[in-house]
Motif scaffolding. Structure first.
Motif, short mmCIF file in Angstrom:
data_model
loop_
_atom_site.label_atom_id
_atom_site.label_comp_id
_atom_site.label_asym_id
_atom_site.label_seq_id
_atom_site.Cartn_x
_atom_site.Cartn_y
_atom_site.Cartn_z
N TYR A 1 95.39 24.42 67.46
CA TYR A 1 95.96 24.98 68.68
C TYR A 1 96.29 23.85 69.64
CZ TYR A 1 96.29 27.28 73.20
OH TYR A 1 96.72 27.71 74.44
N ARG A 2 97.58 23.77 69.97
CA ARG A 2 98.06 22.73 70.87
C ARG A 2 99.00 23.37 71.87
NH1 ARG A 2 102.57 19.38 71.46
NH2 ARG A 2 102.14 17.18 71.94
N HIS A 3 98.66 23.30 73.14
CA HIS A 3 99.53 23.82 74.20
C HIS A 3 99.33 22.93 75.41
CE1 HIS A 3 101.71 26.20 76.97
NE2 HIS A 3 101.53 27.38 76.42
N LYS A 4 100.25 22.00 75.60
CA LYS A 4 100.07 20.94 76.59
C LYS A 4 100.20 21.42 78.03
CE LYS A 4 99.29 17.33 73.98
NZ LYS A 4 97.98 16.64 74.02
N THR A 5 100.84 22.57 78.25
CA THR A 5 101.10 23.00 79.62
C THR A 5 100.35 24.27 80.01
OG1 THR A 5 103.06 24.26 78.94
CG2 THR A 5 103.39 21.95 79.57
N LEU B 1 91.18 24.12 64.66
CA LEU B 1 90.94 22.97 65.51
C LEU B 1 91.67 23.12 66.83
CD1 LEU B 1 91.51 20.14 62.86
CD2 LEU B 1 89.45 21.49 63.27
N ILE B 2 91.17 22.47 67.84
CA ILE B 2 91.79 22.50 69.17
C ILE B 2 92.21 21.08 69.54
CG2 ILE B 2 91.39 22.90 71.63
CD1 ILE B 2 89.57 25.22 70.83
N ASN B 3 93.41 20.95 70.05
CA ASN B 3 93.94 19.65 70.44
C ASN B 3 93.34 19.23 71.78
OD1 ASN B 3 96.18 18.04 72.07
ND2 ASN B 3 96.57 17.70 69.90
N ASP B 4 92.68 18.08 71.78
CA ASP B 4 92.21 17.40 72.99
C ASP B 4 91.01 18.02 73.70
OD1 ASP B 4 93.88 15.26 72.85
OD2 ASP B 4 95.35 16.02 74.28
N HIS B 5 90.94 19.34 73.80
CA HIS B 5 89.98 19.97 74.70
C HIS B 5 88.64 20.19 74.00
CE1 HIS B 5 92.85 20.59 77.95
NE2 HIS B 5 93.73 20.80 76.99
N VAL B 6 87.79 19.16 74.07
CA VAL B 6 86.52 19.17 73.36
C VAL B 6 85.59 20.24 73.90
CG1 VAL B 6 84.48 17.79 72.78
CG2 VAL B 6 86.75 16.73 72.79
N ALA B 7 85.54 20.39 75.23
CA ALA B 7 84.65 21.38 75.83
C ALA B 7 85.04 22.80 75.41
CB ALA B 7 84.66 21.25 77.35
N HIS C 1 91.24 17.81 67.48
CA HIS C 1 92.12 16.69 67.17
C HIS C 1 92.36 15.96 68.48
CE1 HIS C 1 95.13 14.40 64.93
NE2 HIS C 1 95.71 14.31 66.12
N ILE C 2 92.12 14.66 68.46
CA ILE C 2 92.20 13.90 69.71
C ILE C 2 93.07 12.67 69.55
CG2 ILE C 2 90.03 14.67 70.71
CD1 ILE C 2 88.61 12.35 69.48
N GLY C 3 93.58 12.20 70.67
CA GLY C 3 94.32 10.96 70.70
C GLY C 3 93.36 9.78 70.62
N GLN C 4 93.93 8.61 70.52
CA GLN C 4 93.11 7.42 70.30
C GLN C 4 92.76 6.78 71.64
OE1 GLN C 4 92.13 6.61 67.11
NE2 GLN C 4 90.71 5.22 68.07
N HIS C 5 91.75 7.34 72.31
CA HIS C 5 91.24 6.74 73.54
C HIS C 5 89.93 6.03 73.21
CE1 HIS C 5 94.01 9.77 74.94
NE2 HIS C 5 93.19 10.73 74.60
N ASP C 6 89.60 5.04 73.95
CA ASP C 6 88.34 4.32 73.70
C ASP C 6 87.17 5.29 73.79
OD1 ASP C 6 89.62 1.94 73.35
OD2 ASP C 6 89.30 1.24 75.40
N GLY C 7 86.38 5.35 72.73
CA GLY C 7 85.18 6.17 72.74
C GLY C 7 85.40 7.65 72.54
N LYS D 1 81.01 19.43 62.88
CA LYS D 1 82.36 19.80 63.28
C LYS D 1 83.37 18.73 62.84
CE LYS D 1 81.17 23.62 65.39
NZ LYS D 1 81.53 24.94 64.83
N MET D 2 84.62 19.15 62.73
CA MET D 2 85.67 18.27 62.24
C MET D 2 86.36 17.56 63.41
SD MET D 2 88.80 19.45 59.77
CE MET D 2 87.68 20.52 58.88
N ILE D 3 86.55 16.27 63.29
CA ILE D 3 87.26 15.50 64.31
C ILE D 3 88.38 14.72 63.64
CG2 ILE D 3 87.10 13.66 66.03
CD1 ILE D 3 84.17 14.45 66.45
N GLY D 4 89.59 14.97 64.10
CA GLY D 4 90.74 14.23 63.62
C GLY D 4 91.29 13.35 64.72
N ALA D 5 91.90 12.24 64.33
CA ALA D 5 92.37 11.27 65.31
C ALA D 5 93.82 10.89 65.07
CB ALA D 5 91.50 10.01 65.27
N SER D 6 94.61 10.88 66.12
CA SER D 6 95.97 10.38 66.06
C SER D 6 95.94 8.86 66.01
CB SER D 6 96.78 10.82 67.28
OG SER D 6 96.99 12.21 67.26
N CYS D 7 96.62 8.29 65.03
CA CYS D 7 96.64 6.83 64.88
C CYS D 7 98.06 6.28 64.98
CB CYS D 7 95.99 6.43 63.56
SG CYS D 7 94.26 6.93 63.46
#
Length: 208
Positions: free
Chosen positions: A38-42, A67-73, A84-90, A103-109
């Protein structure tokens, strides 16, 4: 729960019509997609919660990871299957601390192999490269060549996902290069027959 990342990886478009979105995702699940992000940026927080809750229920019925894009909480509060998250430090280690080890964690590279190596070392369950082709969703995205997938399959142990501008017509070279899964938005959601389009993608993997 089938937790493997392979085949058709559905990513939702920015759609405020929850009923329509659920109907489309239901068709895609019928067509055999193997994971839904699920990805909805706006979206507002309320809409995001409503849509993610509804889609999670559909995926649970289909035994497909959600999976949910970005919103871990949000993923944690709904007990989604991962993020699924972008590549930020940590970012990966922070998400793991919140979600737990199962849980599954995917990363944009993007188009950077070194990021994929780093993501795997930090505990990512899969990595994604893109944009593989010009993308209407992210027109400014760097170009990821098929060589990245070949290199990743030779070096990494986690699944590798391609994303960006992918269609049934241009998908085969990515699968041949080593992509375990292909993340698709527009080519599925714009199809006149969503289930049939997903089946077309699945056949590319089974025939490879």
């Amino acid at each position: 729960m089938n937790s493997s990342i392979s085949g058709v990886y559905l990513v939702t478009p920015d759609c405020d019509d929850t009923e329509r979105l659920c109907a489309q995702v239901s068709l895609a699940l019928q067509g055999g997609v193997s994971v839904v992000q699920y990805r909805h940026k706006t979206a507002s927080a309320d809409l995001r919660y409503t849509q993610a809750s509804a889609l999670l229920a559909l995926c649970r019925q289909a035994n497909v990871p959600f999976l949910i894009n970005d919103h871990v909480a949000l993923a944690a509060s709904l007990d989604a299957d991962g993020v699924h998250i972008g590549q930020h430090d940590g970012a990966i280690t922070e998400a793991r601390a919140v979600l737990g080890k199962h849980k599954m964690i995917g990363a944009s590279c993007y188009n950077r192999f070194a990021l994929a190596v780093q993501a795997q070392a930090m505990g990512a369950d899969y990595v994604a490269f893109g944009a593989c082709y010009p993308s209407s969703t992210k027109p400014e995205a760097p170009k990821a060549s098929p060589d990245l997938f070949t290199q990743a399959k030779q070096t990494l142990s986690v699944p590798v996902v391609g994303i960006g501008g992918i269609t049934v017509a241009n998908a085969p070279p990515l699968i041949a290069a080593g992509a375990d899964a292909l993340a698709v938005i527009t080519d599925i959601f714009s199809a006149s027959d969503i289930a049939a389009r997903c089946q077309q993608y699945q056949s590319l993997f089974t025939s490879h």
